[in-house]
Design a protein around this motif. Sequence first.
Motif, PDB file in Angstrom:
ATOM      1  N   TYR A 115       0.698  -1.232  -0.058  1.00  0.00           N
ATOM      2  CA  TYR A 115      -0.013  -0.009  -0.156  1.00  0.00           C
ATOM      3  C   TYR A 115       0.718   1.333  -0.019  1.00  0.00           C
ATOM      4  O   TYR A 115       1.928   1.342   0.865  1.00  0.00           O
ATOM      5  N   TYR A 116       0.556   2.224  -0.748  1.00  0.00           N
ATOM      6  CA  TYR A 116       1.100   3.682  -0.587  1.00  0.00           C
ATOM      7  C   TYR A 116      -0.170   4.306   0.090  1.00  0.00           C
ATOM      8  O   TYR A 116      -1.032   4.829  -0.527  1.00  0.00           O
ATOM      9  N   GLY A 117       0.298   4.648   1.410  1.00  0.00           N
ATOM     10  CA  GLY A 117      -0.935   5.318   2.094  1.00  0.00           C
ATOM     11  C   GLY A 117      -2.018   4.441   1.924  1.00  0.00           C
ATOM     12  O   GLY A 117      -1.824   3.119   2.382  1.00  0.00           O
ATOM     13  N   SER A 118      -3.453   5.032   1.700  1.00  0.00           N
ATOM     14  CA  SER A 118      -4.615   3.960   1.845  1.00  0.00           C
ATOM     15  C   SER A 118      -4.613   3.398   0.247  1.00  0.00           C
ATOM     16  O   SER A 118      -5.575   2.757  -0.049  1.00  0.00           O
ATOM     17  N   ASN A 119      -3.672   3.531  -0.756  1.00  0.00           N
ATOM     18  CA  ASN A 119      -3.728   3.164  -1.994  1.00  0.00           C
ATOM     19  C   ASN A 119      -3.054   1.889  -2.184  1.00  0.00           C
ATOM     20  O   ASN A 119      -1.964   1.636  -1.964  1.00  0.00           O
ATOM     21  N   ARG A 120      -3.885   0.772  -2.516  1.00  0.00           N
ATOM     22  CA  ARG A 120      -3.488  -0.609  -2.774  1.00  0.00           C
ATOM     23  C   ARG A 120      -2.861  -0.721  -4.129  1.00  0.00           C
ATOM     24  O   ARG A 120      -3.365  -0.464  -5.235  1.00  0.00           O
ATOM     25  N   ALA A 121      -1.378  -0.994  -4.145  1.00  0.00           N
ATOM     26  CA  ALA A 121      -0.619  -1.092  -5.342  1.00  0.00           C
ATOM     27  C   ALA A 121      -0.599  -2.645  -5.656  1.00  0.00           C
ATOM     28  O   ALA A 121      -0.515  -2.926  -6.888  1.00  0.00           O
ATOM     29  N   LEU A 122      -0.445  -3.378  -4.715  1.00  0.00           N
ATOM     30  CA  LEU A 122      -0.460  -5.031  -5.030  1.00  0.00           C
ATOM     31  C   LEU A 122      -1.317  -5.631  -4.071  1.00  0.00           C
ATOM     32  O   LEU A 122      -1.392  -5.203  -3.029  1.00  0.00           O
ATOM     33  N   HIS A 123      -2.086  -6.512  -4.546  1.00  0.00           N
ATOM     34  CA  HIS A 123      -2.990  -7.463  -3.714  1.00  0.00           C
ATOM     35  C   HIS A 123      -2.833  -8.882  -4.065  1.00  0.00           C
ATOM     36  O   HIS A 123      -2.806  -9.683  -4.881  1.00  0.00           O
ATOM     37  N   THR A 146       6.329  -2.269 -11.626  1.00  0.00           N
ATOM     38  CA  THR A 146       7.767  -1.586 -10.997  1.00  0.00           C
ATOM     39  C   THR A 146       7.451  -1.582  -9.645  1.00  0.00           C
ATOM     40  O   THR A 146       8.651  -1.665  -9.075  1.00  0.00           O
ATOM     41  N   THR A 147       6.540  -1.430  -8.903  1.00  0.00           N
ATOM     42  CA  THR A 147       6.403  -1.506  -7.492  1.00  0.00           C
ATOM     43  C   THR A 147       6.906  -2.853  -7.048  1.00  0.00           C
ATOM     44  O   THR A 147       7.719  -2.965  -6.211  1.00  0.00           O
ATOM     45  N   LEU A 148       6.413  -3.938  -7.727  1.00  0.00           N
ATOM     46  CA  LEU A 148       6.819  -5.296  -7.394  1.00  0.00           C
ATOM     47  C   LEU A 148       8.348  -5.532  -7.511  1.00  0.00           C
ATOM     48  O   LEU A 148       9.059  -5.929  -6.689  1.00  0.00           O
ATOM     49  N   LEU A 149       8.929  -4.974  -8.590  1.00  0.00           N
ATOM     50  CA  LEU A 149      10.354  -4.915  -8.910  1.00  0.00           C
ATOM     51  C   LEU A 149      11.040  -4.104  -7.707  1.00  0.00           C
ATOM     52  O   LEU A 149      11.955  -4.651  -7.411  1.00  0.00           O
ATOM     53  N   ARG A 150      10.642  -2.976  -7.436  1.00  0.00           N
ATOM     54  CA  ARG A 150      11.376  -2.123  -6.542  1.00  0.00           C
ATOM     55  C   ARG A 150      11.203  -2.879  -5.041  1.00  0.00           C
ATOM     56  O   ARG A 150      12.258  -2.368  -4.331  1.00  0.00           O
ATOM     57  N   LEU A 151      10.381  -3.677  -4.920  1.00  0.00           N
ATOM     58  CA  LEU A 151      10.206  -4.292  -3.580  1.00  0.00           C
ATOM     59  C   LEU A 151      11.354  -5.630  -3.428  1.00  0.00           C
ATOM     60  O   LEU A 151      11.695  -5.690  -2.240  1.00  0.00           O
ATOM     61  N   LEU A 152      11.680  -5.816  -4.741  1.00  0.00           N
ATOM     62  CA  LEU A 152      12.832  -7.150  -4.549  1.00  0.00           C
ATOM     63  C   LEU A 152      14.029  -6.836  -4.052  1.00  0.00           C
ATOM     64  O   LEU A 152      14.816  -7.604  -3.690  1.00  0.00           O
ATOM     65  N   ASN A 153      14.725  -5.539  -4.177  1.00  0.00           N
ATOM     66  CA  ASN A 153      15.870  -5.096  -3.591  1.00  0.00           C
ATOM     67  C   ASN A 153      15.364  -3.994  -2.555  1.00  0.00           C
ATOM     68  O   ASN A 153      16.376  -3.379  -2.060  1.00  0.00           O
ATOM     69  N   LEU A 166      -2.572  -7.265 -13.400  1.00  0.00           N
ATOM     70  CA  LEU A 166      -3.432  -6.198 -13.924  1.00  0.00           C
ATOM     71  C   LEU A 166      -3.940  -5.534 -12.774  1.00  0.00           C
ATOM     72  O   LEU A 166      -4.397  -6.307 -11.858  1.00  0.00           O
ATOM     73  N   MET A 167      -3.923  -4.295 -12.605  1.00  0.00           N
ATOM     74  CA  MET A 167      -4.457  -3.553 -11.415  1.00  0.00           C
ATOM     75  C   MET A 167      -3.942  -4.394  -9.875  1.00  0.00           C
ATOM     76  O   MET A 167      -4.891  -4.211  -9.072  1.00  0.00           O
ATOM     77  N   GLY A 168      -2.766  -4.474  -9.867  1.00  0.00           N
ATOM     78  CA  GLY A 168      -2.332  -4.925  -8.637  1.00  0.00           C
ATOM     79  C   GLY A 168      -2.428  -6.384  -8.286  1.00  0.00           C
ATOM     80  O   GLY A 168      -2.215  -6.811  -7.271  1.00  0.00           O
ATOM     81  N   GLU A 169      -3.134  -7.059  -9.292  1.00  0.00           N
ATOM     82  CA  GLU A 169      -3.374  -8.497  -9.117  1.00  0.00           C
ATOM     83  C   GLU A 169      -2.749  -9.530  -9.979  1.00  0.00           C
ATOM     84  O   GLU A 169      -2.380  -9.136 -11.331  1.00  0.00           O
ATOM     85  N   LEU A 170      -2.073 -10.365  -9.448  1.00  0.00           N
ATOM     86  CA  LEU A 170      -1.367 -11.376 -10.599  1.00  0.00           C
ATOM     87  C   LEU A 170      -2.414 -12.120 -11.379  1.00  0.00           C
ATOM     88  O   LEU A 170      -3.124 -13.083 -10.587  1.00  0.00           O
ATOM     89  N   VAL A 171      -2.653 -12.232 -12.400  1.00  0.00           N
ATOM     90  CA  VAL A 171      -3.770 -12.652 -13.212  1.00  0.00           C
ATOM     91  C   VAL A 171      -3.372 -14.197 -13.691  1.00  0.00           C
ATOM     92  O   VAL A 171      -4.027 -14.897 -13.340  1.00  0.00           O
ATOM     93  N   GLU A 172      -2.277 -14.118 -14.198  1.00  0.00           N
ATOM     94  CA  GLU A 172      -1.512 -15.308 -14.637  1.00  0.00           C
ATOM     95  C   GLU A 172      -0.107 -15.502 -14.710  1.00  0.00           C
ATOM     96  O   GLU A 172       0.545 -14.518 -14.897  1.00  0.00           O
ATOM     97  N   TYR A 173       0.333 -16.678 -14.553  1.00  0.00           N
ATOM     98  CA  TYR A 173       1.978 -16.665 -14.866  1.00  0.00           C
ATOM     99  C   TYR A 173       2.255 -18.161 -15.179  1.00  0.00           C
ATOM    100  O   TYR A 173       1.669 -19.292 -14.651  1.00  0.00           O
TER     101      TYR A 173
END
Lengths: 284, 252, 281
Positions: B14-22, B45-52, B221-228
């Motif tokens: 979350y960025y403040g109350s904004n959810r970036a990844l779910h 990009t958020t996910l990437l930046r969380l990895l380091n 898509l919109m913070g959710e992992l649809v498929e991998y």
Amino acid sequence: MRRLWRLNPRTVDRLVGGLIWAAAVSTLLILLFVIVYVSANGFPRLSWGFLTGKPQNMGRAGGIWPMIVSTAAISAMAVLIATPVGVATAIYLTEYTRESLLTRAIRFGTEALAGIPSIIFGLFGFVFFVVYLGLGWSLLSGALTLSLMILPTIVRTSEEAILTVPRAYREVSFSLGASRWQMVTTVVLPGALPGITTGVVLGLGRTVSETAAVILTAGSALHLPRSIFAPGRTMAVHFYILAREGLSDNMAWATGAVLLLSILLINVVINRALVALVRRRAVR
Amino acid sequence: MDRPKFEIRDLSYYYGSNRALHRVSLEIPANAITVLFGPAGGGKTTLLRLLNRLNDLVPGTRLEGRILLDGKDIYSPDVDVPALRRRVGMVFALPLPLPMSILENVTYGPRLSGLKNSKRLLEIAEKALRGAALWDEVRDRLHEPALSLSGGQQQRLCLARVLALEPEVILLDEPTSGLDPISTAKVEESLKALKKNYTIVIVPHSVQQAARLADVAAFLLMGELVEYGPGPRLFTRPQDKRTEDYITGRFG
Amino acid sequence: MKEKLIEAVLLGLALTAILSLFVITAFILQAGLPLLISYGPWRFLTGLTWAPTEGEFGILPMLVGSLWVTVGALLFGVPLGLAVAIFAAEYAPSWAAVAMRPAIQLLAGIPSVIYGFIGLKILVPLIRDNLGGPGLSVLAGSLVLAVMILPNVIAISEDAIRAVPQTYRDGALALGATHWQTIWRVVLPAARSGIVAAIVLSMGRAVGETMAVIMLVGNSLRLPISPLDPATTLTSNIGLEMGYASGAHRQALFATGIVLFVLIMALNSLASLFRRRPASA
């Protein structure tokens, strides 16, 4: 009735434009006049002997070597004390903390310090450094007092300079494994150096021209100071005493010319630093 | 198959109350290129930046779930963050050489960890620059400012700068977005060569690039992992309608 | 571990400013408050007689002197400074704006004693011969102080004027206003709070200036009535007498310092209040 004397807006526009140009030109003329007047009165009386000689007969004759030494020593010390403190403050405010009550207190302190008149610094320096800490009238007391006076200038200019360093550089530095302090020393300080220099030099200029705070803390002894615990008379103080007590106008102007020349030189250095800053930005 | 390099478990951010990844769960295999793709604002990009842990620098954020690197939680309090960032290097969207010489840029990381021997530094620089396919172009001008290089060269320099850390993982955030097709191809070539020795995670700047590079692809898509899943499969036979729509260009 | 230490050191150094402010306040108070209380604050502020040898410490003449000199300085300095600021922000071709900056900076860098002495040599005789009085006067002090506050007035108001969004100007010009009408009706009102801050801050500078004033105002302890009268200010009295004062006399000078300190702090707080307020139409 009102319409009769109301001027055509175009006429007013030209009139006011002329006045505003006149204001700018007269301001420059004032500056020019001060420089020319002091130079014309002072430079003819300058000589090698004046710069390197001792004052005689209370300064009515002889030279100003002890004053040059005192000025250089006090200014150098003040800058050497204030610069690390000021730059550290700026680094702390910009890199180590977010806006909080504490940062607001620090900013308030800096801003308030900037507004205090030099005579109050003089009074404080006298009761605190000279009397309370027992440093006496001395170069050190003078320098400590002046370092507090120029601290806000150095903090402000350093902070501005640090903020010009792009945020992205900080991220790159962190992403390559830098600790915060490594980031500061390898990326922030090199980038901010020209701006910091400007602030330091600005502070240096203030210490050279200051009179009220110095006379109350460093004294006005005429002889060459032998240590930082000895009293000394700066050029500005010497000029003031010669001028005010009517000892010798000639010697006063000669001293004034050296003083002004020092200020001019210091300001040229500032402009150099500014140019360097502009160049750096252009490269980026 | 070996143990995955990164295991992301039930990650919300979350960025403040904004959810970036779910509630993202994902495994990133070693010695392969993993592509995180999807429309803008999807959280790549958020996910990437969380990895380091680069997002540590952003105030007012909150993280739930875990990210394991070789089985260890990188957000546990005893982690040495600078050391983590040396293991997990990052290349940014824009080429960002520091205002120093080419050599100083490449050796920046090793110098931070205290290496001073200039002969050793030069060796590291050469190896890294070769790895980024830049050595031949800059070998005679190592002491010139990095800003004198062209955009494509600058980006490969940034890659070399990361390689000089001898990291285990390389993260790339749209590394070719500012580059012409020829430079892009050069960067992609380097990446394909590098995956033998490194784990690579990339946010591509187009679906085509995603398809070209992906050993494993993850669609966000919109913070959710649809498929991998394996890249070739995901781009030819997507299992989710939304993935298919995006790949075939129906939205985004 | 090392990082924590560095952060602690930086914080320590960063606290210097606020700490010194505290120590300065404490020591000035401690040196001046006893006399202020024993003599009586009201008597101190409104007394007309300053006679240290007789134990009389009334500073009203100095308060009035400071007020006169400051008002005079603003009267001359603000219009001129504002005009130069408008010039630099709105009229100057870019080469002139670039040339102005170092010039203004230099004007600020010239030592106050030099301004004082030039005033003494040129203005004082001019006033004495043409307007009457002793020449050493409120007027002489005001004129020189006006020049000394110019850089301040110019720099701060210029920043305020430049901060006005270009769209404001475009809007007015598009409606057919002349350049000056745009400035007078749109730009200056929008920059108002910054300009007020510049004035208030310069007021603080003028009240606090010492050496130039000592050389110009004549240092008479009588209440100044006309601008041509000599006067003493709060600062000039401290500067003149600190050198030899002792005992109650010295305490009284510190008490004067307290008054000055409070006055300046009030002015600066007022200024920063205006300065923080964003420019609005």
